[in-house]
Design a protein around this motif. Structure first.
Motif, PDB file in Angstrom:
ATOM      1  N   THR A 100      -6.547 -37.829  -8.088  1.00 21.18           N
ATOM      2  CA  THR A 100      -6.952 -37.418  -9.435  1.00 21.18           C
ATOM      3  C   THR A 100      -8.433 -37.050  -9.520  1.00 21.18           C
ATOM      4  N   GLU A 101      -9.184 -37.357  -8.463  1.00 24.48           N
ATOM      5  CA  GLU A 101     -10.611 -37.015  -8.434  1.00 24.48           C
ATOM      6  C   GLU A 101     -10.791 -35.529  -8.120  1.00 24.48           C
ATOM      7  N   SER A 102     -11.821 -34.945  -8.683  1.00 26.11           N
ATOM      8  CA  SER A 102     -12.147 -33.542  -8.396  1.00 26.11           C
ATOM      9  C   SER A 102     -12.697 -33.401  -6.986  1.00 26.11           C
ATOM     10  N   ILE A 103     -12.476 -32.236  -6.395  1.00 25.01           N
ATOM     11  CA  ILE A 103     -13.023 -31.933  -5.078  1.00 25.01           C
ATOM     12  C   ILE A 103     -14.365 -31.238  -5.290  1.00 25.01           C
TER      13      ILE A 103
ATOM     14  N   GLU B  92     -25.066 -35.666   1.367  1.00 26.93           N
ATOM     15  CA  GLU B  92     -24.584 -37.045   1.311  1.00 26.93           C
ATOM     16  C   GLU B  92     -23.751 -37.265   0.048  1.00 26.93           C
ATOM     17  N   LEU B  93     -24.210 -36.753  -1.068  1.00 25.48           N
ATOM     18  CA  LEU B  93     -23.449 -36.855  -2.308  1.00 25.48           C
ATOM     19  C   LEU B  93     -22.098 -36.157  -2.160  1.00 25.48           C
ATOM     20  N   ALA B  94     -22.104 -34.962  -1.585  1.00 25.44           N
ATOM     21  CA  ALA B  94     -20.847 -34.231  -1.381  1.00 25.44           C
ATOM     22  C   ALA B  94     -19.899 -35.029  -0.492  1.00 25.44           C
ATOM     23  N   ARG B  95     -20.416 -35.623   0.577  1.00 22.10           N
ATOM     24  CA  ARG B  95     -19.576 -36.440   1.463  1.00 22.10           C
ATOM     25  C   ARG B  95     -18.943 -37.606   0.701  1.00 22.10           C
ATOM     26  N   GLN B  96     -19.738 -38.269  -0.112  1.00 22.54           N
ATOM     27  CA  GLN B  96     -19.214 -39.401  -0.879  1.00 22.54           C
ATOM     28  C   GLN B  96     -18.128 -38.957  -1.868  1.00 22.54           C
ATOM     29  N   LEU B  97     -18.365 -37.828  -2.514  1.00 21.42           N
ATOM     30  CA  LEU B  97     -17.378 -37.320  -3.465  1.00 21.42           C
ATOM     31  C   LEU B  97     -16.103 -36.849  -2.767  1.00 21.42           C
ATOM     32  N   ILE B  98     -16.246 -36.305  -1.570  1.00 25.12           N
ATOM     33  CA  ILE B  98     -15.073 -35.906  -0.782  1.00 25.12           C
ATOM     34  C   ILE B  98     -14.258 -37.130  -0.405  1.00 25.12           C
ATOM     35  N   GLU B  99     -14.929 -38.180   0.027  1.00 24.29           N
ATOM     36  CA  GLU B  99     -14.221 -39.423   0.372  1.00 24.29           C
ATOM     37  C   GLU B  99     -13.490 -39.986  -0.841  1.00 24.29           C
ATOM     38  N   ARG B 100     -14.133 -39.923  -1.990  1.00 24.81           N
ATOM     39  CA  ARG B 100     -13.509 -40.401  -3.224  1.00 24.81           C
ATOM     40  C   ARG B 100     -12.255 -39.574  -3.540  1.00 24.81           C
ATOM     41  N   ALA B 101     -12.359 -38.252  -3.368  1.00 28.05           N
ATOM     42  CA  ALA B 101     -11.220 -37.363  -3.634  1.00 28.05           C
ATOM     43  C   ALA B 101     -10.087 -37.597  -2.637  1.00 28.05           C
ATOM     44  N   ARG B 102     -10.436 -37.909  -1.396  1.00 23.24           N
ATOM     45  CA  ARG B 102      -9.398 -38.213  -0.399  1.00 23.24           C
ATOM     46  C   ARG B 102      -8.645 -39.492  -0.750  1.00 23.24           C
ATOM     47  N   ALA B 103      -9.345 -40.443  -1.308  1.00 22.99           N
ATOM     48  CA  ALA B 103      -8.741 -41.730  -1.645  1.00 22.99           C
ATOM     49  C   ALA B 103      -7.953 -41.684  -2.950  1.00 22.99           C
ATOM     50  N   ASP B 104      -8.287 -40.742  -3.827  1.00 19.61           N
ATOM     51  CA  ASP B 104      -7.665 -40.679  -5.148  1.00 19.61           C
ATOM     52  C   ASP B 104      -7.428 -39.219  -5.520  1.00 19.61           C
TER      53      ASP B 104
END
Length: 68
Positions: free
Chosen positions: A18-21, A4-16
């Motif tokens: 500059t975010e790490s994958i 779930e954490l990975a999914r949230q971080l992936i969504e964040r990276a897709r939206a921005d």
């Protein structure tokens, strides 16, 4: 929870861009024969096909950020 954490971080990276994958590592495959940094770089190369030199650069850059 990890997925779930990975999914949230992936969504964040897709939206921005500059975010790490996020990547997930299986720590049970690490032995003390390699430093953690060298093992992470090897895993990035083996699992995610990141070129060895690039993987080592990424790991070392991120380790220096974490340890400052």
């Amino acid at each position: 929870m990890l997925l779930e954490l990975a999914r949230q971080l992936i969504e964040r990276a897709r939206a921005d861009v500059t975010e790490s994958i996020p990547v997930v590592f299986n720590l049970s495959s690490w032995t003390e024969k390699l430093s953690l940094a060298d093992w992470l770089a090897r895993e990035l190369n083996n699992i995610y096909t990141i070129p060895k030199k690039t993987a080592l650069t990424w790991v070392k850059e991120n380790f220096s950020t974490v340890h400052e």
